[in-house]
Design an enzyme around this catalytic site. Structure first.
Site, PDB file in Angstrom:
ATOM      1  N   CYS A  84      45.003  36.977  27.401  1.00 28.65           N
ATOM      2  CA  CYS A  84      45.059  37.217  25.961  1.00 28.65           C
ATOM      3  C   CYS A  84      46.510  37.453  25.547  1.00 28.65           C
ATOM      4  CB  CYS A  84      44.235  38.417  25.506  1.00 28.65           C
ATOM      5  SG  CYS A  84      42.528  38.347  25.990  1.00 28.65           S
ATOM      6  N   ARG A 138      48.177  31.922  26.881  1.00 24.34           N
ATOM      7  CA  ARG A 138      47.536  33.059  27.557  1.00 24.34           C
ATOM      8  C   ARG A 138      46.017  33.072  27.368  1.00 24.34           C
ATOM      9  NH1 ARG A 138      51.462  37.046  28.732  1.00 24.34           N
ATOM     10  NH2 ARG A 138      49.835  38.618  28.871  1.00 24.34           N
ATOM     11  N   TRP A 144      41.426  35.113  25.881  1.00 24.74           N
ATOM     12  CA  TRP A 144      40.820  34.477  27.060  1.00 24.74           C
ATOM     13  C   TRP A 144      39.650  35.364  27.441  1.00 24.74           C
ATOM     14  CZ3 TRP A 144      39.951  35.406  32.370  1.00 24.74           C
ATOM     15  CH2 TRP A 144      39.637  34.268  33.121  1.00 24.74           C
ATOM     16  N   ASN A 177      44.660  43.429  25.149  1.00 28.89           N
ATOM     17  CA  ASN A 177      44.779  42.534  26.304  1.00 28.89           C
ATOM     18  C   ASN A 177      44.547  43.385  27.545  1.00 28.89           C
ATOM     19  OD1 ASN A 177      47.743  41.167  27.953  1.00 28.89           O
ATOM     20  ND2 ASN A 177      45.616  40.778  28.376  1.00 28.89           N
ATOM     21  N   GLY A 178      43.552  43.003  28.358  1.00 30.76           N
ATOM     22  CA  GLY A 178      43.292  43.770  29.576  1.00 30.76           C
ATOM     23  C   GLY A 178      41.802  43.966  29.765  1.00 30.76           C
ATOM     24  N   GLU A 191      48.820  21.322  46.363  1.00 34.72           N
ATOM     25  CA  GLU A 191      49.314  21.362  44.992  1.00 34.72           C
ATOM     26  C   GLU A 191      48.854  20.132  44.204  1.00 34.72           C
ATOM     27  OE1 GLU A 191      50.284  23.460  43.081  1.00 34.72           O
ATOM     28  OE2 GLU A 191      51.321  22.449  41.454  1.00 34.72           O
ATOM     29  N   LYS A 237      46.518  20.373  40.880  1.00 27.62           N
ATOM     30  CA  LYS A 237      46.981  19.831  39.600  1.00 27.62           C
ATOM     31  C   LYS A 237      45.945  18.882  39.025  1.00 27.62           C
ATOM     32  CE  LYS A 237      49.509  21.596  38.652  1.00 27.62           C
ATOM     33  NZ  LYS A 237      50.365  22.738  38.776  1.00 27.62           N
ATOM     34  N   GLU A 290      42.781  20.702  37.823  1.00 25.90           N
ATOM     35  CA  GLU A 290      43.112  21.590  36.712  1.00 25.90           C
ATOM     36  C   GLU A 290      43.198  20.838  35.372  1.00 25.90           C
ATOM     37  OE1 GLU A 290      47.039  23.183  37.457  1.00 25.90           O
ATOM     38  OE2 GLU A 290      46.551  25.014  36.414  1.00 25.90           O
ATOM     39  N   HIS A 330      35.311  17.042  60.641  1.00 24.11           N
ATOM     40  CA  HIS A 330      34.498  18.157  61.140  1.00 24.11           C
ATOM     41  C   HIS A 330      33.463  18.610  60.117  1.00 24.11           C
ATOM     42  CE1 HIS A 330      36.747  18.411  64.834  1.00 24.11           C
ATOM     43  NE2 HIS A 330      37.863  18.291  64.120  1.00 24.11           N
ATOM     44  N   LYS A 332      47.426  30.488  31.150  1.00 22.18           N
ATOM     45  CA  LYS A 332      48.609  30.339  31.980  1.00 22.18           C
ATOM     46  C   LYS A 332      48.920  31.600  32.767  1.00 22.18           C
ATOM     47  CE  LYS A 332      53.082  28.292  32.256  1.00 22.18           C
ATOM     48  NZ  LYS A 332      52.651  27.343  33.290  1.00 22.18           N
TER      49      LYS A 332
HETATM   50  O1  M6R Z   1      52.490  33.025  36.902  1.00 21.21           O
HETATM   51  P1  M6R Z   1      52.117  32.782  38.324  1.00 21.21           P
HETATM   52  O2  M6R Z   1      53.015  31.842  39.029  1.00 21.21           O
HETATM   53  O3  M6R Z   1      51.949  34.072  39.101  1.00 21.21           O
HETATM   54  O4  M6R Z   1      50.689  32.111  38.250  1.00 21.21           O
HETATM   55  C1  M6R Z   1      49.969  31.836  39.417  1.00 21.21           C
HETATM   56  C2  M6R Z   1      48.822  30.882  39.136  1.00 21.21           C
HETATM   57  O5  M6R Z   1      47.936  31.439  38.206  1.00 21.21           O
HETATM   58  C3  M6R Z   1      49.319  29.533  38.601  1.00 21.21           C
HETATM   59  O6  M6R Z   1      50.224  28.924  39.476  1.00 21.21           O
HETATM   60  C4  M6R Z   1      48.126  28.583  38.381  1.00 21.21           C
HETATM   61  O7  M6R Z   1      47.562  28.216  39.588  1.00 21.21           O
HETATM   62  C5  M6R Z   1      48.603  27.380  37.571  1.00 21.21           C
HETATM   63  N1  M6R Z   1      47.719  27.156  36.476  1.00 21.21           N
HETATM   64  C6  M6R Z   1      48.685  26.136  38.355  1.00 21.21           C
HETATM   65  O8  M6R Z   1      49.160  25.071  37.591  1.00 21.21           O
END
Ligand code: M6R
Length: 592
Positions: free
Chosen positions: A2, A27, A75, A99-100, A467, A471, A474, A490, A587
């Site tokens: 948030c 956020r 969020w 937020n929290g 990664e 990506k 996501e 396996h 994010k």
């Molecule tokens: O802000 P941070 O690097 O600590 O965030 C970690 C993950 O939440 C972040 O890398 C997430 O996996 C991304 N959405 C990937 O693109």
């Protein structure tokens, strides 16, 4: 997660709040809302969905001229994305944004129900508003907020307005809040990007403090005493929030990789923090992070172990914080985070610090909690990242690990066949790679109609696959798995069917034939093979291929991962997904 923005001053309040909300939308974007007051009257507007929905709503409503207000982009945690759960929440005299997560909300709620309160949302935030309203029946505002603070368990950043009053009040615990200061105007925000357009002068609200933002001045209280705050100046540029001519922030941020990489390498060459890159005094390193930051750590593990002969383990912060940790006198914990505000990584950092083990942060956001609290910090200076999917920050995290492995290997006298000049050529080579968009578009066309996909690789290539796979899922919502190439048979190979895409990453000459054999095992079962490899290893026929130039072993992944980022970008584009704000994500993950 948030995002919170608050403003008091002479500007058009709604304009400042909308600008802040758009900057903070990364956020969370399940709902948005704002409350504007002129001290005597308060108007609240909220809606499900994006900030743009709220703005459309605002434009269709009668204009309200207040001089202060608070706003929120959500969020969802407690309760779904509904109008009732959207912030601000108003109970009696109290209107607030939160937020929290409040851990003792249920017990507080039960006692408030006994006092006659009714609740209309599923949120813990409405409980906070009711608690404060109830306190105000017995105490003044200041005392009531102090009682509230002592009663809440969990995490919170709160922006509060009280009926008939003309100030914004704010407190926080384990969720960030910054106060921006300009002549005759004050801002409150989860992140500096929300007010950077107006001022770069700010301070961080500490967990023990209460800030009161008034029309002409502000006061910060620690317990009952007014304290003075030291102002900080941000060097981040607000124009980095512009999308320029790009259709999406994700594409813009991938295209910025050569320049941020160059800046990082140049700052290393100029000696900035150079001693932090030498890990030779440690004999055991834990790398702790989440998501992509953890996958950057997996590349770090591979490079530091292979090149500098130091034992490295990589842990997801959400597991690490609760696991038994065994250290020795030469242990180091490296925490990696773009935002520096990820709740699990912060918790892991604090636990390690309590055990008196040195912590080194590899952080992008210089104003973040982790940048302040880690013992030592390397700032990766990738600039503000807006797209939820990290790209340029990941690349600079990997580059820091490459430089660490390189420096440590040199200082231990292990290798001297690579020079820093070999790092210098990487940004230019990367620029050429990024310019080949037709290659990634072709691969994306092969992928975008599928429901499932696999990435396979060995050693460092497996870390790259992790990664690449994250990506893709996501931003395109295609189910994707990354596997150590030899592990597939396996069990998981049972999922390989006719036409299913299997992307093999092959950058390691020693393991090339092994990975290729595993790829062939999937082709024999009907898979469609795509190979991402280096020019030196390219004697492969009959595959859709992505080729990158062969470079020194420290930097190879810096050229491969961007190709996977671009493939994911185009797949998402062809599938019509919301590239910069994928569903269900935010994010900055500031909840556990
Ligand atoms: O802000 P941070 O690097 O600590 O965030 C970690 C993950 O939440 C972040 O890398 C997430 O996996 C991304 N959405 C990937 O693109």
């Amino acid at each position: 997660m948030c995002g919170i923005i608050g403003y008091i001053g002479n500007k058009d309040v709604s304009e400042v709040l909308f600008h802040g909300l758009y900057s903070l939308e990364y956020r969370g974007y399940d709902s948005a809302g704002m409350a504007i007051s002129d001290g005597a009257h308060l108007k609240t507007l909220k809606c499900v969905g994006r900030v743009s929905n709220l703005e459309d709503n605002y434009k269709n409503n009668e204009k309200f001229n207040g001089f202060f207000g608070i706003a929120h982009t959500r969020w969802a945690t407690n309760g779904g994305a509904s109008f009732e759960n959207a912030h601000p929440h108003t109970v009696g005299k109290v209107t607030l944004v939160h937020n929290g997560i409040i851990e003792n909300a249920d017990s507080i709620k039960s006692s408030l129900i006994n006092c006659g309160y009714h609740f209309y949302s599923e949120t813990d935030s409405e409980v906070i508003a009711a608690f404060l309203d109830n306190e105000l029946k017995h105490n003044n505002i200041f005392k009531s907020i102090q009682v509230l603070r002592k009663s809440l368990k969990g995490s919170y950043a709160l922006g509060i307005i009280i009926d008939g009053d003309d100030c914004i009040y704010a407190i926080r615990k384990d969720s960030p809040l910054l106060v921006g200061v300009n002549q005759d105007e004050f801002f409150l925000a989860s992140d500096i990007s929300a007010f950077l357009r107006y001022t770069n002068k700010y301070f961080l609200l500490e967990e023990t403090e209460l800030v009161v933002l008034g029309k002409d001045d502000f006061k910060v209280y620690k317990d009952d005493i007014v304290v003075s705050k030291e102002f900080l100046t941000s060097n981040s540029e607000s124009h980095s929030l512009d999308k320029l001519d790009y259709d999406h922030y994700m594409l813009k941020e991938i295209m910025e990789e050569p320049i941020v990489l160059k800046n990082l390498i140049d700052s290393y060459r100029s000696g900035e923090n150079i001693d932090l890159y030498d890990l030779s005094r440690y004999d055991e390193i834990h790398i702790v992070a989440c998501g992509s930051a953890m996958y950057a750590g997996l590349i770090g593990q591979s490079l530091i172990e292979e090149e500098a002969y130091i034992k490295v383990n990589v842990f997801p912060a959400s597991e690490y914080r609760y696991k038994k940790k065994i250290f020795n006198s030469k242990s180091l914990v490296i925490l990696v985070s773009q935002s520096g505000e990820t709740a699990d990584t912060i918790a892991a950092m604090r636990e390690v610090k309590n055990m008196n083990i040195p912590t080194l942060g590899i952080i992008n956001n210089p104003n973040s909690t982790m940048a302040r609290e880690c013992d030592k910090v390397i700032l990766i200076n990738a600039g503000i990242e807006v797209a939820v999917a990290t790209t340029k920050a990941y690349i600079n995290q990997v580059c820091v690990f490459a430089l660490m492995a390189y420096t440590t290997s040199l200082s231990k006298g292990i290798s001297n066949d690579v020079s820093l000049d070999d790092f210098d050529s990487i940004p230019v080579l990367l620029q050429n790679i990024l310019d080949n968009s037709h290659v990634y578009k072709e691969v994306a066309k092969d992928l975008f109609e599928h429901d499932s996909c696999f990435f396979i690789g060995r050693g460092i290539d497996y870390a790259i696959c992790m990664e690449g796979s994250l990506k893709l899922k996501e931003v395109s919502y295609i189910h994707s798995e990354a596997y150590q190439a030899g592990e597939l048979k396996h069990g998981t190979i049972s999922l390989i069917d006719d036409g299913i895409p299997v992307i093999a990453v092959i950058s390691n000459s020693f393991l090339k034939d092994k990975t290729l054999a595993n790829l062939n095992e999937t082709l024999a079962r009907g898979a469609y093979g795509i190979v991402v490899t280096t020019s030196e290893l390219d004697d492969l026929k009959d595959f859709r291929k992505v080729l990158v130039p062969t470079v020194n072993r420290f930097c190879q992944s810096l050229l491969i991962v961007p190709t996977l980022q671009l493939i994911s970008y185009y797949v998402s584009l062809y599938r019509g997904c919301d590239i910069d704000k994928p569903k269900n994500l935010a994010k900055s993950v500031t909840v556990e």
